[in-house]
Scaffold this motif. Sequence first.
Motif, PDB file in Angstrom:
ATOM      1  N   HIS A   2     -36.652  17.401  21.898  1.00  0.00           N
ATOM      2  CA  HIS A   2     -36.257  16.420  20.888  1.00  0.00           C
ATOM      3  C   HIS A   2     -35.697  15.145  21.511  1.00  0.00           C
ATOM      4  O   HIS A   2     -35.175  14.298  20.791  1.00  0.00           O
ATOM      5  CB  HIS A   2     -35.214  17.032  19.951  1.00  0.00           C
ATOM      6  CG  HIS A   2     -35.730  18.207  19.183  1.00  0.00           C
ATOM      7  ND1 HIS A   2     -36.409  18.076  18.001  1.00  0.00           N
ATOM      8  CD2 HIS A   2     -35.671  19.531  19.451  1.00  0.00           C
ATOM      9  CE1 HIS A   2     -36.747  19.280  17.557  1.00  0.00           C
ATOM     10  NE2 HIS A   2     -36.297  20.173  18.420  1.00  0.00           N
ATOM     11  N   MET A   3     -35.740  14.996  22.838  1.00  0.00           N
ATOM     12  CA  MET A   3     -35.173  13.827  23.505  1.00  0.00           C
ATOM     13  C   MET A   3     -36.152  13.309  24.547  1.00  0.00           C
ATOM     14  O   MET A   3     -36.965  14.085  25.071  1.00  0.00           O
ATOM     15  CB  MET A   3     -33.857  14.191  24.218  1.00  0.00           C
ATOM     16  CG  MET A   3     -32.718  14.597  23.332  1.00  0.00           C
ATOM     17  SD  MET A   3     -31.268  14.970  24.343  1.00  0.00           S
ATOM     18  CE  MET A   3     -30.107  15.423  23.065  1.00  0.00           C
ATOM     19  N   PRO A   4     -36.049  12.028  24.902  1.00  0.00           N
ATOM     20  CA  PRO A   4     -36.755  11.550  26.092  1.00  0.00           C
ATOM     21  C   PRO A   4     -36.222  12.234  27.346  1.00  0.00           C
ATOM     22  O   PRO A   4     -35.131  12.823  27.342  1.00  0.00           O
ATOM     23  CB  PRO A   4     -36.456  10.044  26.094  1.00  0.00           C
ATOM     24  CG  PRO A   4     -36.038   9.725  24.705  1.00  0.00           C
ATOM     25  CD  PRO A   4     -35.388  10.950  24.166  1.00  0.00           C
ATOM     26  N   GLU A   6     -34.991  11.184  30.234  1.00  0.00           N
ATOM     27  CA  GLU A   6     -33.723  10.749  30.818  1.00  0.00           C
ATOM     28  C   GLU A   6     -32.532  11.202  29.971  1.00  0.00           C
ATOM     29  O   GLU A   6     -31.509  11.664  30.506  1.00  0.00           O
ATOM     30  CB  GLU A   6     -33.722   9.227  30.951  1.00  0.00           C
ATOM     31  CG  GLU A   6     -32.493   8.707  31.692  1.00  0.00           C
ATOM     32  CD  GLU A   6     -32.544   7.210  31.914  1.00  0.00           C
ATOM     33  OE1 GLU A   6     -31.545   6.652  32.409  1.00  0.00           O
ATOM     34  OE2 GLU A   6     -33.589   6.600  31.587  1.00  0.00           O
ATOM     35  N   GLN A   7     -32.650  11.105  28.652  1.00  0.00           N
ATOM     36  CA  GLN A   7     -31.556  11.574  27.788  1.00  0.00           C
ATOM     37  C   GLN A   7     -31.364  13.080  27.911  1.00  0.00           C
ATOM     38  O   GLN A   7     -30.230  13.569  27.899  1.00  0.00           O
ATOM     39  CB  GLN A   7     -31.853  11.198  26.335  1.00  0.00           C
ATOM     40  CG  GLN A   7     -31.760   9.718  26.053  1.00  0.00           C
ATOM     41  CD  GLN A   7     -31.941   9.406  24.575  1.00  0.00           C
ATOM     42  OE1 GLN A   7     -31.907  10.301  23.744  1.00  0.00           O
ATOM     43  NE2 GLN A   7     -32.145   8.129  24.267  1.00  0.00           N
ATOM     44  N   ALA A   8     -32.460  13.815  28.023  1.00  0.00           N
ATOM     45  CA  ALA A   8     -32.347  15.272  28.192  1.00  0.00           C
ATOM     46  C   ALA A   8     -31.637  15.615  29.496  1.00  0.00           C
ATOM     47  O   ALA A   8     -30.820  16.548  29.561  1.00  0.00           O
ATOM     48  CB  ALA A   8     -33.735  15.909  28.161  1.00  0.00           C
ATOM     49  N   TRP A  10     -29.342  13.707  31.137  1.00  0.00           N
ATOM     50  CA  TRP A  10     -27.918  13.421  31.040  1.00  0.00           C
ATOM     51  C   TRP A  10     -27.224  14.364  30.063  1.00  0.00           C
ATOM     52  O   TRP A  10     -26.020  14.641  30.200  1.00  0.00           O
ATOM     53  CB  TRP A  10     -27.701  11.967  30.639  1.00  0.00           C
ATOM     54  CG  TRP A  10     -28.041  11.014  31.748  1.00  0.00           C
ATOM     55  CD1 TRP A  10     -29.043  10.108  31.778  1.00  0.00           C
ATOM     56  CD2 TRP A  10     -27.370  10.923  33.004  1.00  0.00           C
ATOM     57  NE1 TRP A  10     -29.050   9.449  32.969  1.00  0.00           N
ATOM     58  CE2 TRP A  10     -28.024   9.922  33.758  1.00  0.00           C
ATOM     59  CE3 TRP A  10     -26.284  11.582  33.581  1.00  0.00           C
ATOM     60  CZ2 TRP A  10     -27.635   9.566  35.037  1.00  0.00           C
ATOM     61  CZ3 TRP A  10     -25.898  11.220  34.855  1.00  0.00           C
ATOM     62  CH2 TRP A  10     -26.560  10.228  35.578  1.00  0.00           C
ATOM     63  N   CYS A  11     -27.958  14.864  29.098  1.00  0.00           N
ATOM     64  CA  CYS A  11     -27.400  15.894  28.202  1.00  0.00           C
ATOM     65  C   CYS A  11     -27.108  17.171  28.991  1.00  0.00           C
ATOM     66  O   CYS A  11     -26.071  17.812  28.801  1.00  0.00           O
ATOM     67  CB  CYS A  11     -28.371  16.164  27.063  1.00  0.00           C
ATOM     68  SG  CYS A  11     -27.733  17.271  25.806  1.00  0.00           S
ATOM     69  N   GLN A  14     -23.949  16.675  30.941  1.00  0.00           N
ATOM     70  CA  GLN A  14     -22.772  16.850  30.093  1.00  0.00           C
ATOM     71  C   GLN A  14     -22.460  18.330  29.858  1.00  0.00           C
ATOM     72  O   GLN A  14     -21.302  18.738  29.847  1.00  0.00           O
ATOM     73  CB  GLN A  14     -22.980  16.147  28.749  1.00  0.00           C
ATOM     74  CG  GLN A  14     -22.942  14.631  28.833  1.00  0.00           C
ATOM     75  CD  GLN A  14     -21.534  14.123  29.110  1.00  0.00           C
ATOM     76  OE1 GLN A  14     -21.121  14.027  30.264  1.00  0.00           O
ATOM     77  NE2 GLN A  14     -20.804  13.806  28.075  1.00  0.00           N
ATOM     78  N   SER A 183     -18.641  16.747  21.055  1.00  0.00           N
ATOM     79  CA  SER A 183     -18.887  15.315  21.215  1.00  0.00           C
ATOM     80  C   SER A 183     -17.707  14.481  20.727  1.00  0.00           C
ATOM     81  O   SER A 183     -17.425  13.420  21.273  1.00  0.00           O
ATOM     82  CB  SER A 183     -20.149  14.925  20.436  1.00  0.00           C
ATOM     83  OG  SER A 183     -20.002  15.266  19.062  1.00  0.00           O
TER      84      SER A 183
END
Length: 377
Positions: A2-4, A6-8, A10-11, A14, A183
Amino acid sequence: MHMPAEQAFWCLVQICEKYLPGYYSAGLEAIQLDGEIFFALLRRASPMAYRHLKKYKIDPILYMTEWFMCIFSRTLPWASVLRVWDMFFCEGVKIVFRVGLVLLRNTLGSVDKLRSCQGMYETMEKLRNLPAQSMQEDFLILEVMNLPVTEALIERENATQLKKWRETRGELQYKPSRRLHGSRAIHEECHRMNPPLTSSASLLSLTAFKQRAARGSSGVSAGGNFSPAHPMGSLAVSSAPTPAVAPGQVVSEGLHPALPSPTGNNTPLGGPKKGGAKKKEKEREKQEKERERLQKEREKQEKERERLQKEREKQEKKEKEKLERKQQKERAKEEAKQKKERKVSMRRKEAKAPPRAEDGGQDGDPPAGSVLQDTYF
């Protein structure tokens, strides 16, 4: 999914550094420590499952490692996994503990469910094949939301188990850091690290800036009267003619009058007040404390009920033993009485028997022994 990419990535960073710190370090010390915390919370959530696992010495590391390290992505159906991950990202690690406690309570939390788990092997087999009903998203999410396991309770158990770990096993190899709960907590920490700009009482405030601009509008066009609040380099007069300024309009140096001024409105810097959010947070903490108090009272009532049950069973056992001893005494007394009566009847029969010739007595004369016996009786 569900994410690009790069976002996946950095997720994932986290998750490893903020949500589950130390889970993937050498020795898996963090997952073992969370296993002890999970087992302590299970004692509150489902005492029957806790006693069963403790009886067969089944450590939490044997069944909860795959649950926690994969965040149930290899255990639950996909629809349930998506909902659990949404709640996990929003509310933090307490969701992982709640899901595990709900699964254990619905697998080993009653007498009927424990009948088929009469050993360590049967119990582990049942934990590998969880009931399908307890993993359905509608049932699971409702149970997870209603389970009273709060962030404060997890933090308190974390401190307790960390102290026990250091007393028994020594210092941990990894440095346990504070775990952020979701979050919202991460956003609040970033807000504390980088606070927003607030209104100032200096010459840059709205009132002083308007007054200085009104005084300096004529002075700048004449070539003098600079404000001491700015350095000389920033107030250099341009060779271009100064455009006309409407009365009451604030214009910063070097900007065209048509552009809106950042201080042209009456809204104070610093954003809206946070009184409502703090009030809601206090109400939420108050509700959590009330839930904890009700949970403690419920546990106290259960302990009192168990104590009364044990005392009742003990009293019944004593009364039963007392009754059995009384019955035994009466039975022994009855047997002694019957034996005595049997002896008396035998002696009377011997006394009534006729004398024999060899006893040396004449006809009609009773023997000496019978006379003595009659005299005795």
